[in-house]
Design a protein around this motif. Structure first.
Motif, PDB file in Angstrom:
ATOM      1  N   LYS A 210      57.989  15.260  29.201  1.00  0.00           N
ATOM      2  CA  LYS A 210      57.673  16.051  28.012  1.00  0.00           C
ATOM      3  C   LYS A 210      56.285  15.644  27.504  1.00  0.00           C
ATOM      4  N   ILE A 211      55.450  16.639  27.217  1.00  0.00           N
ATOM      5  CA  ILE A 211      54.091  16.393  26.753  1.00  0.00           C
ATOM      6  C   ILE A 211      53.771  17.332  25.595  1.00  0.00           C
ATOM      7  N   THR A 212      53.142  16.788  24.569  1.00  0.00           N
ATOM      8  CA  THR A 212      52.722  17.583  23.416  1.00  0.00           C
ATOM      9  C   THR A 212      51.288  17.186  23.062  1.00  0.00           C
ATOM     10  N   ASP A 213      50.715  17.897  22.108  1.00  0.00           N
ATOM     11  CA  ASP A 213      49.398  17.490  21.610  1.00  0.00           C
ATOM     12  C   ASP A 213      49.509  16.111  20.982  1.00  0.00           C
ATOM     13  N   GLY A 214      48.436  15.342  21.113  1.00  0.00           N
ATOM     14  CA  GLY A 214      48.391  14.021  20.517  1.00  0.00           C
ATOM     15  C   GLY A 214      48.138  14.091  19.021  1.00  0.00           C
ATOM     16  N   ALA A 215      48.193  12.946  18.412  1.00  0.00           N
ATOM     17  CA  ALA A 215      47.985  12.835  16.973  1.00  0.00           C
ATOM     18  C   ALA A 215      46.518  13.031  16.616  1.00  0.00           C
ATOM     19  N   GLU A 216      46.291  13.423  15.386  1.00  0.00           N
ATOM     20  CA  GLU A 216      44.938  13.497  14.848  1.00  0.00           C
ATOM     21  C   GLU A 216      44.803  12.368  13.840  1.00  0.00           C
ATOM     22  N   VAL A 217      43.821  11.500  14.070  1.00  0.00           N
ATOM     23  CA  VAL A 217      43.637  10.323  13.225  1.00  0.00           C
ATOM     24  C   VAL A 217      42.259  10.355  12.575  1.00  0.00           C
ATOM     25  N   GLU A 218      42.190   9.807  11.383  1.00  0.00           N
ATOM     26  CA  GLU A 218      40.911   9.743  10.668  1.00  0.00           C
ATOM     27  C   GLU A 218      40.243   8.407  10.921  1.00  0.00           C
ATOM     28  N   TYR A 219      38.926   8.440  10.959  1.00  0.00           N
ATOM     29  CA  TYR A 219      38.147   7.213  11.116  1.00  0.00           C
ATOM     30  C   TYR A 219      36.844   7.368  10.347  1.00  0.00           C
ATOM     31  N   ILE A 220      36.183   6.244  10.103  1.00  0.00           N
ATOM     32  CA  ILE A 220      34.903   6.267   9.391  1.00  0.00           C
ATOM     33  C   ILE A 220      33.838   5.694  10.317  1.00  0.00           C
ATOM     34  N   PHE A 221      32.756   6.441  10.457  1.00  0.00           N
ATOM     35  CA  PHE A 221      31.620   5.998  11.266  1.00  0.00           C
ATOM     36  C   PHE A 221      30.350   6.344  10.513  1.00  0.00           C
ATOM     37  N   ASN A 222      29.492   5.363  10.359  1.00  0.00           N
ATOM     38  CA  ASN A 222      28.244   5.539   9.592  1.00  0.00           C
ATOM     39  C   ASN A 222      28.517   6.106   8.197  1.00  0.00           C
ATOM     40  N   ASN A 223      29.532   5.546   7.547  1.00  0.00           N
ATOM     41  CA  ASN A 223      29.921   5.943   6.186  1.00  0.00           C
ATOM     42  C   ASN A 223      30.336   7.407   6.074  1.00  0.00           C
ATOM     43  N   LYS A 224      30.738   8.005   7.178  1.00  0.00           N
ATOM     44  CA  LYS A 224      31.185   9.400   7.173  1.00  0.00           C
ATOM     45  C   LYS A 224      32.608   9.458   7.717  1.00  0.00           C
ATOM     46  N   LYS A 225      33.468  10.135   6.977  1.00  0.00           N
ATOM     47  CA  LYS A 225      34.859  10.294   7.383  1.00  0.00           C
ATOM     48  C   LYS A 225      34.975  11.438   8.390  1.00  0.00           C
ATOM     49  N   SER A 226      35.612  11.158   9.514  1.00  0.00           N
ATOM     50  CA  SER A 226      35.804  12.174  10.568  1.00  0.00           C
ATOM     51  C   SER A 226      37.220  12.071  11.100  1.00  0.00           C
ATOM     52  N   SER A 227      37.574  12.980  11.975  1.00  0.00           N
ATOM     53  CA  SER A 227      38.889  12.893  12.604  1.00  0.00           C
ATOM     54  C   SER A 227      38.738  12.960  14.119  1.00  0.00           C
ATOM     55  N   TYR A 228      39.663  12.320  14.785  1.00  0.00           N
ATOM     56  CA  TYR A 228      39.694  12.234  16.243  1.00  0.00           C
ATOM     57  C   TYR A 228      41.071  12.693  16.692  1.00  0.00           C
ATOM     58  N   LYS A 229      41.102  13.697  17.549  1.00  0.00           N
ATOM     59  CA  LYS A 229      42.366  14.202  18.067  1.00  0.00           C
ATOM     60  C   LYS A 229      42.608  13.603  19.439  1.00  0.00           C
ATOM     61  N   ILE A 230      43.627  12.800  19.526  1.00  0.00           N
ATOM     62  CA  ILE A 230      44.027  12.215  20.801  1.00  0.00           C
ATOM     63  C   ILE A 230      44.563  13.353  21.663  1.00  0.00           C
TER      64      ILE A 230
ATOM     65  N   VAL B 285      29.982   5.519  23.185  1.00  0.00           N
ATOM     66  CA  VAL B 285      30.198   4.092  23.428  1.00  0.00           C
ATOM     67  C   VAL B 285      28.984   3.305  22.962  1.00  0.00           C
ATOM     68  N   LYS B 286      27.794   3.785  23.324  1.00  0.00           N
ATOM     69  CA  LYS B 286      26.553   3.104  22.968  1.00  0.00           C
ATOM     70  C   LYS B 286      26.360   3.018  21.458  1.00  0.00           C
ATOM     71  N   SER B 287      26.684   4.096  20.768  1.00  0.00           N
ATOM     72  CA  SER B 287      26.453   4.148  19.319  1.00  0.00           C
ATOM     73  C   SER B 287      27.512   3.395  18.515  1.00  0.00           C
ATOM     74  N   GLY B 288      28.657   3.115  19.130  1.00  0.00           N
ATOM     75  CA  GLY B 288      29.748   2.460  18.417  1.00  0.00           C
ATOM     76  C   GLY B 288      30.785   3.437  17.875  1.00  0.00           C
ATOM     77  N   LYS B 289      30.519   4.718  17.991  1.00  0.00           N
ATOM     78  CA  LYS B 289      31.447   5.735  17.490  1.00  0.00           C
ATOM     79  C   LYS B 289      32.775   5.692  18.248  1.00  0.00           C
ATOM     80  N   TRP B 290      32.716   5.494  19.560  1.00  0.00           N
ATOM     81  CA  TRP B 290      33.937   5.468  20.352  1.00  0.00           C
ATOM     82  C   TRP B 290      34.826   4.298  19.929  1.00  0.00           C
ATOM     83  N   ALA B 291      34.239   3.153  19.628  1.00  0.00           N
ATOM     84  CA  ALA B 291      35.013   1.995  19.188  1.00  0.00           C
ATOM     85  C   ALA B 291      35.779   2.312  17.904  1.00  0.00           C
ATOM     86  N   LYS B 292      35.167   3.051  16.997  1.00  0.00           N
ATOM     87  CA  LYS B 292      35.836   3.427  15.742  1.00  0.00           C
ATOM     88  C   LYS B 292      36.987   4.389  16.009  1.00  0.00           C
ATOM     89  N   LYS B 293      36.786   5.332  16.945  1.00  0.00           N
ATOM     90  CA  LYS B 293      37.852   6.268  17.307  1.00  0.00           C
ATOM     91  C   LYS B 293      39.034   5.518  17.915  1.00  0.00           C
TER      92      LYS B 293
END
Length: 140
Positions: free
Chosen positions: A55-75, A99-107
């Protein structure tokens, strides 16, 4: 040649021979109710789950902060019977830049925190790891 560069890019397909990157964003497509995908890697993962009766469904959507900006990442996906949130990722230029910018680490941090709070595990899979992932998953 006299048109602005952005306009020229929009009407031409520019491909990178190394990573298959082009100037067209992968649109979100609906596979079935509650399940979407972007690109062939995700589609092939869905089909493999279907073939293995997972069984497979869409992943969760999680919020994160990068460079003082709130964003969301959908797994990408959730495999509820295994309590897994799964991200499939090609090593293309967009990912490398994040990865280079550090955004991926926050996600990833946000995804791991979400999974910990919800009794799940976060898994990041590159194309060369998918076959081994299914072998191990089906042994459970």
């Amino acid at each position: 040649v006299t048109r602005p560069i952005k306009e020229r890019i929009l009407h031409n397909n520019f491909d990178c021979k190394k990573c298959y990157l082009n100037n067209h964003v992968f649109p979100v497509k609906k596979y079935r109710e509650g399940l979407t995908y972007q690109g062939n890697l995700e589609l092939n993962f869905i089909k493999r789950c279907d073939n293995e009766n997972i069984k497979i469904t869409d992943g969760a959507e999680v919020e994160y902060i990068f460079n003082n900006k709130k964003s969301s990442y959908k797994i990408d996906f959730c495999l509820p019977q295994y309590k897994l949130q799964v991200e499939t990722k090609d090593n293309h230029i967009w990912h490398q830049e994040q990865v280079k910018s550090g955004k991926w680490a926050k996600k990833e941090e946000a995804a791991i925190n979400y999974c910990t709070k919800n009794g799940m595990k976060y898994v990041l899979l590159f194309p060369n790891e998918i076959e081994e992932f299914f072998k191990n998953l089906l042994k459970r």
